[in-house]
Design an enzyme around this catalytic site. Sequence first.
Site, PDB file in Angstrom:
ATOM      1  CB  SER A  92      -0.948   9.356   4.198  1.00  0.00           C
ATOM      2  OG  SER A  92       0.300   9.829   4.700  1.00  0.00           O
ATOM      3  CB  SER A  94       2.015  11.946   2.737  1.00  0.00           C
ATOM      4  OG  SER A  94       1.838  10.740   2.039  1.00  0.00           O
ATOM      5  CE  LYS A 117       0.283  10.761   8.137  1.00  0.00           C
ATOM      6  NZ  LYS A 117       1.119  10.975   6.928  1.00  0.00           N
TER       7      LYS A 117
END
Length: 402
Positions: free
Chosen positions: A234, A258, A143
């Site tokens: 996310s 997330s 990420k």
Amino acid sequence: MKKKLEIREIIKINRIKNKDMRTNSNPNNDGVSRRGFLGTTLAGSAALFAGGLTALTPRSTSAITASWIEATIPELQALMNSGELTSEQLTTNYLNQIASLNPLLHAVIETNPDALAIATELDTERESGHLRGPLHGIPVLVKDNLATDDNMQTTAGSLALVGSTVPTDSVVVDRLRAAGAVILGKANLSEWANFRGNAPFNGWSARGGALDGGGPAKGFTRDPYLLSFDPCGSSSGSAAASAANLCATAVGTETDGSVVCPSGNNLVFGLKPTVGLVSQDGIIPIAHSQDTAGPMCRSVTDVAIMLGVMQSPFGPVSGQSVPSDYTQFLNLGSLQGARIGIDSRYFSFAYGGENDLVKVARKGLDAMQSLGAKLVPTDTGNPFQQHSKFYNDEFTVLLYEF
């Protein structure tokens, strides 16, 4: 140590070449039309064996697949150990997959310009009999809020951090490299890990689309199984990339949902570790009492392998005895006698139950029972009475710690 220094030297040399080009190397290209995606059952998800990586691999690599598509980490290692596949070939395959599908999915913000050189070096190490760890030669996406001290950027998806420089790899990335991983690229995310205003930015970031010349809509991650479905956030890019075979495995981060929400919505396996098991150092933060990185993979086996690699305890966890290898817990029969609490109210429409989802959930419960688990009626309280208080208290903590 010598080999590690050689790879770091590759990164440094390429950084000098590219020091004036530290912009998004998003591989998107507008010439790709909508494509069909794999809808098969995720390979290896139900194959649980005891005794390490060798025991996690079927006896014949030909029984796995002739392809790297849907292969687990142990299966990919078996193919590379047999000489049927190299890390350089595998990395090339994933880069081609990204070039083909990412214009539609927007799951990857940028790819690592050093990836092929690193993979080639790791192949040389394998040929000489040196394996760094369970991820040797395995391409991994991380990420874009995890720091990578290389020719990629770390921005949490924001244009505000474009061109910034991190002092070193995050601890998680350092652990991945030490285990032999090829850091393939940076996954898209909800900008600033969804801690950005009050708008529903699930899967959207400015860097996810703006730098390739597209408008804001191009920054949205798409769920590969249903393009119109919310990919959740996310860590949406990490989940979608794993699901669509844009990488062997991925890393996301979670404060509250997330990792687990995008994993559920994109049909992969995600785990939020106990806070303190995985270091927070080098990860753009929200709240230290809840933040943690976690693996996002196509199989439970891969999650167990990744958790062992990422483990880097701090705080209260650092004084505890923790396993070094979580694959030891992947035992057939482990559900025998287990008690699974079921709050059946959540299967009703009033509590958010939808017929198609309930049908899938009940199949899962039936499978657990068939493996020896006992389902126990459970009362978890009324979420509608408690949600407001819990949410407000948690949000106060997030704001304070941020």
